[in-house]
Design a protein around this motif. Structure first.
Motif, PDB file in Angstrom:
ATOM      1  N   ALA A  14      -2.164 -83.785  -3.448  1.00 14.71           N
ATOM      2  CA  ALA A  14      -2.301 -85.225  -3.207  1.00 14.71           C
ATOM      3  C   ALA A  14      -0.948 -85.928  -3.331  1.00 14.71           C
ATOM      4  O   ALA A  14      -0.637 -86.815  -2.536  1.00 14.71           O
ATOM      5  N   GLU A  15      -0.146 -85.524  -4.306  1.00 12.59           N
ATOM      6  CA  GLU A  15       1.184 -86.122  -4.466  1.00 12.59           C
ATOM      7  C   GLU A  15       2.060 -85.813  -3.259  1.00 12.59           C
ATOM      8  O   GLU A  15       2.775 -86.689  -2.760  1.00 12.59           O
ATOM      9  N   ARG A  16       2.028 -84.586  -2.791  1.00  9.07           N
ATOM     10  CA  ARG A  16       2.812 -84.215  -1.608  1.00  9.07           C
ATOM     11  C   ARG A  16       2.359 -85.005  -0.372  1.00  9.07           C
ATOM     12  O   ARG A  16       3.182 -85.398   0.441  1.00  9.07           O
ATOM     13  N   ALA A  17       1.069 -85.242  -0.243  1.00 11.84           N
ATOM     14  CA  ALA A  17       0.562 -86.011   0.898  1.00 11.84           C
ATOM     15  C   ALA A  17       1.092 -87.442   0.855  1.00 11.84           C
ATOM     16  O   ALA A  17       1.486 -87.998   1.886  1.00 11.84           O
ATOM     17  N   VAL A  18       1.117 -88.036  -0.322  1.00 14.19           N
ATOM     18  CA  VAL A  18       1.649 -89.395  -0.465  1.00 14.19           C
ATOM     19  C   VAL A  18       3.131 -89.417  -0.098  1.00 14.19           C
ATOM     20  O   VAL A  18       3.592 -90.299   0.636  1.00 14.19           O
ATOM     21  N   LEU A  19       3.882 -88.440  -0.578  1.00 15.79           N
ATOM     22  CA  LEU A  19       5.315 -88.402  -0.303  1.00 15.79           C
ATOM     23  C   LEU A  19       5.601 -88.104   1.171  1.00 15.79           C
ATOM     24  O   LEU A  19       6.546 -88.662   1.750  1.00 15.79           O
ATOM     25  N   ARG A  20       4.784 -87.245   1.794  1.00 14.85           N
ATOM     26  CA  ARG A  20       4.958 -86.995   3.233  1.00 14.85           C
ATOM     27  C   ARG A  20       4.717 -88.263   4.034  1.00 14.85           C
ATOM     28  O   ARG A  20       5.444 -88.556   4.978  1.00 14.85           O
ATOM     29  N   ARG A  21       3.696 -89.006   3.657  1.00 21.71           N
ATOM     30  CA  ARG A  21       3.426 -90.270   4.355  1.00 21.71           C
ATOM     31  C   ARG A  21       4.581 -91.240   4.169  1.00 21.71           C
ATOM     32  O   ARG A  21       5.006 -91.901   5.109  1.00 21.71           O
ATOM     33  N   ALA A  22       5.095 -91.342   2.959  1.00 21.47           N
ATOM     34  CA  ALA A  22       6.220 -92.241   2.700  1.00 21.47           C
ATOM     35  C   ALA A  22       7.445 -91.818   3.512  1.00 21.47           C
ATOM     36  O   ALA A  22       8.138 -92.668   4.087  1.00 21.47           O
ATOM     37  N   LEU A  23       7.712 -90.517   3.587  1.00 26.16           N
ATOM     38  CA  LEU A  23       8.858 -90.032   4.352  1.00 26.16           C
ATOM     39  C   LEU A  23       8.683 -90.307   5.837  1.00 26.16           C
ATOM     40  O   LEU A  23       9.597 -90.798   6.507  1.00 26.16           O
ATOM     41  N   ARG A  24       7.492 -90.020   6.356  1.00 25.36           N
ATOM     42  CA  ARG A  24       7.220 -90.267   7.777  1.00 25.36           C
ATOM     43  C   ARG A  24       7.377 -91.751   8.109  1.00 25.36           C
ATOM     44  O   ARG A  24       8.052 -92.119   9.068  1.00 25.36           O
ATOM     45  N   ASP A  25       6.785 -92.607   7.304  1.00 26.03           N
ATOM     46  CA  ASP A  25       6.859 -94.041   7.556  1.00 26.03           C
ATOM     47  C   ASP A  25       8.289 -94.562   7.446  1.00 26.03           C
ATOM     48  O   ASP A  25       8.718 -95.414   8.229  1.00 26.03           O
ATOM     49  N   THR A  26       9.040 -94.043   6.490  1.00 26.06           N
ATOM     50  CA  THR A  26      10.427 -94.466   6.320  1.00 26.06           C
ATOM     51  C   THR A  26      11.278 -94.051   7.512  1.00 26.06           C
ATOM     52  O   THR A  26      12.100 -94.832   7.997  1.00 26.06           O
ATOM     53  N   LEU A  27      11.089 -92.828   7.986  1.00 33.02           N
ATOM     54  CA  LEU A  27      11.860 -92.385   9.148  1.00 33.02           C
ATOM     55  C   LEU A  27      11.490 -93.178  10.396  1.00 33.02           C
ATOM     56  O   LEU A  27      12.355 -93.480  11.223  1.00 33.02           O
ATOM     57  N   ALA A  69      11.245 -99.480   0.499  1.00 31.58           N
ATOM     58  CA  ALA A  69      10.574 -99.720  -0.787  1.00 31.58           C
ATOM     59  C   ALA A  69       9.142-100.200  -0.569  1.00 31.58           C
ATOM     60  O   ALA A  69       8.218 -99.762  -1.255  1.00 31.58           O
ATOM     61  N   LEU A  70       8.954-101.089   0.405  1.00 33.32           N
ATOM     62  CA  LEU A  70       7.603-101.571   0.704  1.00 33.32           C
ATOM     63  C   LEU A  70       6.718-100.460   1.259  1.00 33.32           C
ATOM     64  O   LEU A  70       5.532-100.364   0.916  1.00 33.32           O
ATOM     65  N   LEU A  71       7.277 -99.608   2.111  1.00 30.70           N
ATOM     66  CA  LEU A  71       6.503 -98.491   2.651  1.00 30.70           C
ATOM     67  C   LEU A  71       6.160 -97.479   1.562  1.00 30.70           C
ATOM     68  O   LEU A  71       5.068 -96.901   1.567  1.00 30.70           O
ATOM     69  N   ASP A  72       7.092 -97.233   0.638  1.00 36.56           N
ATOM     70  CA  ASP A  72       6.801 -96.340  -0.486  1.00 36.56           C
ATOM     71  C   ASP A  72       5.669 -96.910  -1.331  1.00 36.56           C
ATOM     72  O   ASP A  72       4.759 -96.186  -1.746  1.00 36.56           O
ATOM     73  N   TYR A  73       5.720 -98.201  -1.580  1.00 41.19           N
ATOM     74  CA  TYR A  73       4.654 -98.855  -2.343  1.00 41.19           C
ATOM     75  C   TYR A  73       3.316 -98.702  -1.627  1.00 41.19           C
ATOM     76  O   TYR A  73       2.303 -98.380  -2.245  1.00 41.19           O
ATOM     77  N   ARG A  74       3.321 -98.926  -0.315  1.00 39.98           N
ATOM     78  CA  ARG A  74       2.083 -98.804   0.455  1.00 39.98           C
ATOM     79  C   ARG A  74       1.538 -97.374   0.406  1.00 39.98           C
ATOM     80  O   ARG A  74       0.338 -97.157   0.260  1.00 39.98           O
ATOM     81  N   ALA A  75       2.421 -96.387   0.499  1.00 37.73           N
ATOM     82  CA  ALA A  75       1.980 -94.993   0.459  1.00 37.73           C
ATOM     83  C   ALA A  75       1.378 -94.642  -0.896  1.00 37.73           C
ATOM     84  O   ALA A  75       0.343 -93.976  -0.977  1.00 37.73           O
ATOM     85  N   VAL A  76       2.005 -95.118  -1.964  1.00 39.54           N
ATOM     86  CA  VAL A  76       1.496 -94.817  -3.309  1.00 39.54           C
ATOM     87  C   VAL A  76       0.196 -95.571  -3.565  1.00 39.54           C
ATOM     88  O   VAL A  76      -0.755 -95.016  -4.120  1.00 39.54           O
ATOM     89  N   LYS A  77       0.144 -96.824  -3.136  1.00 38.19           N
ATOM     90  CA  LYS A  77      -1.064 -97.630  -3.344  1.00 38.19           C
ATOM     91  C   LYS A  77      -2.258 -97.038  -2.595  1.00 38.19           C
ATOM     92  O   LYS A  77      -3.370 -97.006  -3.116  1.00 38.19           O
TER      93      LYS A  77
END
Length: 149
Positions: A19-32, A132-140
């Motif tokens: 689950a943590e990896r999925a959140v981080l993958r989403r954050a990375l994808r959205d950031t890129l 930062a906002l996208l990371d917050y959204r991914a974690v939330k």
């Protein structure tokens, strides 16, 4: 004699790590995707405002934003499942490396006049705040269990 039942802890740890990896993958994808959009928009606006210097400012700003944002997420992905001390060490080590890279890039660009400093600053600032906002959204929105029943 009874057979010991396997502990559910490894399954929960694997579920949490996944689950943590999925959140981080989403954050990375959205950031890129954000940095790609900033690159295109920054190049267009920079070209309209400052010509070639604006294009170079947008390119440098987007490259720095991608480097800074992606390395943070990458370091978090590499440390998922490790101890908190190892995670802190890796994240802080990459943060120090990013500061060194920033100082070196700014020192190299200090006397150069081929890029627009304002375009670089705006693209880099939008990349940092947007990431930062996208990371917050991914974690939330992530479904990471933090309490074990």
């Amino acid at each position: 004699m009874t057979t010991p039942t396997p502990s559910p802890e490894p399954a929960r740890d694997a579920e949490r790590t996944s689950a943590e990896r999925a959140v981080l993958r989403r954050a990375l994808r959205d950031t890129l995707l954000l940095v790609g959009g900033l690159l295109v928009l920054g190049v267009v606006v920079g070209a309209l405002l400052s010509g070639t210097a604006g294009v170079w400012g947008a390119l440098i700003g987007a490259a720095l934003a991608a480097f800074f944002c992606a390395t943070t997420i990458w370091s978090m992905m590499r440390s998922v499942g490790s101890s908190p001390a190892a995670m802190a060490g890796l994240v802080m080590g990459t943060w120090i490396a990013k500061v060194v890279v920033l100082v070196v890039v700014l020192a190299v660009l200090r006397g150069a006049d081929f890029y627009d400093r304002y375009v670089l600053f705006v693209v880099l600032a939008l990349g940092a705040v947007g990431s930062a906002l996208l990371d917050y959204r991914a974690v939330k929105g992530g479904r990471v269990p933090y309490v074990q029943p």
